[in-house]
Design a protein around this motif. Structure first.
Motif, PDB file in Angstrom:
ATOM      1  N   THR A 218       0.820  -1.212   0.000  1.00  0.00           N
ATOM      2  CA  THR A 218       0.000   0.000   0.000  1.00  0.00           C
ATOM      3  C   THR A 218       0.855   1.263   0.000  1.00  0.00           C
ATOM      4  OG1 THR A 218      -1.767  -1.155   1.178  1.00  0.00           O
ATOM      5  CG2 THR A 218      -1.797   1.243   1.253  1.00  0.00           C
ATOM      6  N   THR A 219       1.875   1.264   0.826  1.00  0.00           N
ATOM      7  CA  THR A 219       2.751   2.428   0.904  1.00  0.00           C
ATOM      8  C   THR A 219       3.410   2.714  -0.436  1.00  0.00           C
ATOM      9  OG1 THR A 219       3.181   2.031   3.258  1.00  0.00           O
ATOM     10  CG2 THR A 219       4.762   3.418   2.059  1.00  0.00           C
ATOM     11  N   SER A 220       3.883   1.652  -1.072  1.00  0.00           N
ATOM     12  CA  SER A 220       4.539   1.823  -2.372  1.00  0.00           C
ATOM     13  C   SER A 220       3.551   2.303  -3.434  1.00  0.00           C
ATOM     14  CB  SER A 220       5.171   0.499  -2.810  1.00  0.00           C
ATOM     15  OG  SER A 220       5.739   0.605  -4.092  1.00  0.00           O
ATOM     16  N   LYS A 221       2.384   1.688  -3.481  1.00  0.00           N
ATOM     17  CA  LYS A 221       1.414   1.989  -4.528  1.00  0.00           C
ATOM     18  C   LYS A 221       0.820   3.386  -4.398  1.00  0.00           C
ATOM     19  CE  LYS A 221      -2.916   0.335  -6.589  1.00  0.00           C
ATOM     20  NZ  LYS A 221      -3.905  -0.775  -6.629  1.00  0.00           N
ATOM     21  N   PHE A 222       0.553   3.800  -3.167  1.00  0.00           N
ATOM     22  CA  PHE A 222      -0.166   5.058  -2.972  1.00  0.00           C
ATOM     23  C   PHE A 222       0.708   6.231  -2.539  1.00  0.00           C
ATOM     24  CE2 PHE A 222      -3.506   1.899  -2.700  1.00  0.00           C
ATOM     25  CZ  PHE A 222      -4.572   2.494  -3.346  1.00  0.00           C
ATOM     26  N   PHE A 223       1.735   5.956  -1.731  1.00  0.00           N
ATOM     27  CA  PHE A 223       2.447   7.058  -1.092  1.00  0.00           C
ATOM     28  C   PHE A 223       3.935   7.152  -1.425  1.00  0.00           C
ATOM     29  CE2 PHE A 223      -1.059   5.590   1.685  1.00  0.00           C
ATOM     30  CZ  PHE A 223      -1.894   6.697   1.559  1.00  0.00           C
ATOM     31  N   GLY A 224       4.408   6.291  -2.293  1.00  0.00           N
ATOM     32  CA  GLY A 224       5.792   6.374  -2.729  1.00  0.00           C
ATOM     33  C   GLY A 224       6.009   7.570  -3.633  1.00  0.00           C
ATOM     34  N   ASP A 225       7.229   7.756  -4.091  1.00  0.00           N
ATOM     35  CA  ASP A 225       7.545   8.906  -4.939  1.00  0.00           C
ATOM     36  C   ASP A 225       6.688   8.952  -6.202  1.00  0.00           C
ATOM     37  OD1 ASP A 225       9.456   9.702  -3.145  1.00  0.00           O
ATOM     38  OD2 ASP A 225      11.137   8.797  -4.225  1.00  0.00           O
ATOM     39  N   GLY A 227       3.731   7.222  -6.270  1.00  0.00           N
ATOM     40  CA  GLY A 227       2.468   6.669  -5.819  1.00  0.00           C
ATOM     41  C   GLY A 227       1.260   7.455  -6.294  1.00  0.00           C
ATOM     42  N   ILE A 228       0.111   6.799  -6.287  1.00  0.00           N
ATOM     43  CA  ILE A 228      -1.130   7.413  -6.764  1.00  0.00           C
ATOM     44  C   ILE A 228      -1.452   8.703  -6.020  1.00  0.00           C
ATOM     45  CG2 ILE A 228      -3.641   7.092  -6.902  1.00  0.00           C
ATOM     46  CD1 ILE A 228      -3.083   4.089  -7.389  1.00  0.00           C
ATOM     47  N   VAL A 229      -1.416   8.656  -4.699  1.00  0.00           N
ATOM     48  CA  VAL A 229      -1.766   9.842  -3.915  1.00  0.00           C
ATOM     49  C   VAL A 229      -0.704  10.927  -4.060  1.00  0.00           C
ATOM     50  CG1 VAL A 229      -2.185  10.721  -1.581  1.00  0.00           C
ATOM     51  CG2 VAL A 229      -3.134   8.507  -2.270  1.00  0.00           C
ATOM     52  N   THR A 230       0.542  10.531  -4.104  1.00  0.00           N
ATOM     53  CA  THR A 230       1.626  11.500  -4.287  1.00  0.00           C
ATOM     54  C   THR A 230       1.427  12.285  -5.579  1.00  0.00           C
ATOM     55  OG1 THR A 230       3.155  10.011  -3.122  1.00  0.00           O
ATOM     56  CG2 THR A 230       4.123  11.793  -4.440  1.00  0.00           C
ATOM     57  N   LYS A 231       1.084  11.587  -6.649  1.00  0.00           N
ATOM     58  CA  LYS A 231       0.852  12.243  -7.939  1.00  0.00           C
ATOM     59  C   LYS A 231      -0.385  13.129  -7.900  1.00  0.00           C
ATOM     60  CE  LYS A 231       3.025   8.754 -10.912  1.00  0.00           C
ATOM     61  NZ  LYS A 231       2.796   7.740 -11.981  1.00  0.00           N
ATOM     62  N   LEU A 232      -1.442  12.644  -7.250  1.00  0.00           N
ATOM     63  CA  LEU A 232      -2.671  13.424  -7.190  1.00  0.00           C
ATOM     64  C   LEU A 232      -2.484  14.731  -6.429  1.00  0.00           C
ATOM     65  CD1 LEU A 232      -5.497  10.770  -6.587  1.00  0.00           C
ATOM     66  CD2 LEU A 232      -4.930  11.982  -8.691  1.00  0.00           C
ATOM     67  N   LEU A 233      -1.749  14.665  -5.333  1.00  0.00           N
ATOM     68  CA  LEU A 233      -1.489  15.875  -4.560  1.00  0.00           C
ATOM     69  C   LEU A 233      -0.767  16.917  -5.409  1.00  0.00           C
ATOM     70  CD1 LEU A 233      -0.416  14.342  -1.144  1.00  0.00           C
ATOM     71  CD2 LEU A 233      -2.436  15.736  -1.547  1.00  0.00           C
ATOM     72  N   SER A 234       0.161  16.436  -6.230  1.00  0.00           N
ATOM     73  CA  SER A 234       0.890  17.347  -7.112  1.00  0.00           C
ATOM     74  C   SER A 234      -0.023  17.918  -8.189  1.00  0.00           C
ATOM     75  CB  SER A 234       2.071  16.607  -7.750  1.00  0.00           C
ATOM     76  OG  SER A 234       2.788  17.445  -8.621  1.00  0.00           O
ATOM     77  N   GLN A 235      -0.887  17.059  -8.722  1.00  0.00           N
ATOM     78  CA  GLN A 235      -1.777  17.484  -9.816  1.00  0.00           C
ATOM     79  C   GLN A 235      -2.772  18.536  -9.364  1.00  0.00           C
ATOM     80  OE1 GLN A 235      -3.556  13.923 -11.424  1.00  0.00           O
ATOM     81  NE2 GLN A 235      -1.580  13.059 -12.023  1.00  0.00           N
ATOM     82  N   VAL A 236      -3.259  18.404  -8.136  1.00  0.00           N
ATOM     83  CA  VAL A 236      -4.244  19.378  -7.640  1.00  0.00           C
ATOM     84  C   VAL A 236      -3.580  20.552  -6.921  1.00  0.00           C
ATOM     85  CG1 VAL A 236      -6.041  17.618  -7.453  1.00  0.00           C
ATOM     86  CG2 VAL A 236      -4.633  18.166  -5.444  1.00  0.00           C
ATOM     87  N   GLY A 237      -2.246  20.552  -6.948  1.00  0.00           N
ATOM     88  CA  GLY A 237      -1.513  21.671  -6.360  1.00  0.00           C
ATOM     89  C   GLY A 237      -1.510  21.703  -4.857  1.00  0.00           C
ATOM     90  N   LYS A 238      -1.569  20.503  -4.236  1.00  0.00           N
ATOM     91  CA  LYS A 238      -1.575  20.449  -2.772  1.00  0.00           C
ATOM     92  C   LYS A 238      -0.589  19.377  -2.326  1.00  0.00           C
ATOM     93  CE  LYS A 238      -6.367  21.944  -2.650  1.00  0.00           C
ATOM     94  NZ  LYS A 238      -7.761  21.597  -2.384  1.00  0.00           N
ATOM     95  N   LYS A 239       0.652  19.783  -2.082  1.00  0.00           N
ATOM     96  CA  LYS A 239       1.695  18.851  -1.675  1.00  0.00           C
ATOM     97  C   LYS A 239       1.868  18.848  -0.174  1.00  0.00           C
ATOM     98  CE  LYS A 239       4.236  19.465  -6.001  1.00  0.00           C
ATOM     99  NZ  LYS A 239       5.522  19.805  -6.604  1.00  0.00           N
TER     100      LYS A 239
END
Length: 239
Positions: A218-225, A227-239
């Motif tokens: 889960t950590t790798s898939k969602f929160f790694g460099d 990861g899904i959530v990591t990319k989404l936060l960048s896309q919506v401008g909220k890191k």
């Protein structure tokens, strides 16, 4: 565990090493003015969410994964879950560094929804029942907190750990808003939404192991460099 300080079978008991549990819940303003009932309400216009930043807060990761699981459990694809989570993040107006900071921001007036732990919502209401309300979704993620002793620990430590999963100990935990692993919830729990039903039944209770394949994956898939959530936060401008 990887360093061999804890026995390899530490999680083989009746509760798989878990000592206390709670759930991801939706905290709202007193009286629930927006009429929030569950996850689908979080993507509506006008909803302003406060949740810790998953880049720095473990509690935030449970919150985000609960929203993802809501879509996946209804047969939604990863694309559907990603779209849902994207809107949730767009509706997020504050991403404090920790769960405590997120609660401070919310009680200070930021947002109208706070993603949190059920026990934290109850604890906040125990201190001031008028400060917030909360909604336990019909489907949400079970938060499991493990306990273990080292191989060289004093026998008293093992005895103490064993005591923590007994009914008397779990009754004490319940008074602070944790869902008991054994036995029924005691009466008179302060701060709960409904004293007659302090821990309402949840129709679909997700877990990291069963629904996400464990924390490592889960950590790798969602929160790694990448990861899904990591990319989404960048896309919506909220890191």
């Amino acid at each position: 565990m990887d360093k061999g300080l804890v026995a390899s079978d530490w999680d083989k008991g009746a509760h798989q090493g878990i000592v206390i549990t709670t759930t991801v819940t939706i905290v709202v303003r007193p009286g629930n003015p927006l009429g929030i009932k569950g996850w689908d309400d979080l993507v509506k216009p006008g909803v302003q969410i406060v949740t810790p930043n998953p880049s720095s807060s473990g509690s935030a990761r449970w919150n985000i994964l609960a929203a993802w699981a809501h879509v996946a459990a209804q047969g939604g694809s990863e694309k559907d879950a990603t779209a849902f989570l994207t809107t949730v993040l767009k509706n997020t107006v504050s991403l404090p560094g920790s769960g405590r900071d997120a609660t401070t921001a919310f009680t200070g007036g930021t947002g109208n929804v706070r993603l949190s732990y059920e026990n934290e919502a109850i604890f906040a209401r125990q201190k001031n029942a008028s400060v917030l309300d909360y909604v336990v979704p019909k489907d949400t993620l079970l938060i499991e907190n493990p306990g273990a002793v080292t191989k060289k620990a004093n026998a008293k430590a093992k005895k103490w750990l064993d005591y923590l999963v007994t009914e008397p100990a779990q009754q004490i935990y319940a008074q602070y808003g944790f869902r008991p692993l054994v036995g029924k919830a005691p009466s008179g729990i302060k701060g709960v939404h409904d004293a007659s039903d302090p821990f309402p039944a949840i129709d679909h209770l997700f877990t990291i192991d069963k629904n996400f394949g464990g924390w490592s994956a889960t950590t790798s898939k969602f929160f790694g460099d990448s990861g899904i959530v990591t990319k989404l936060l960048s896309q919506v401008g909220k890191k």
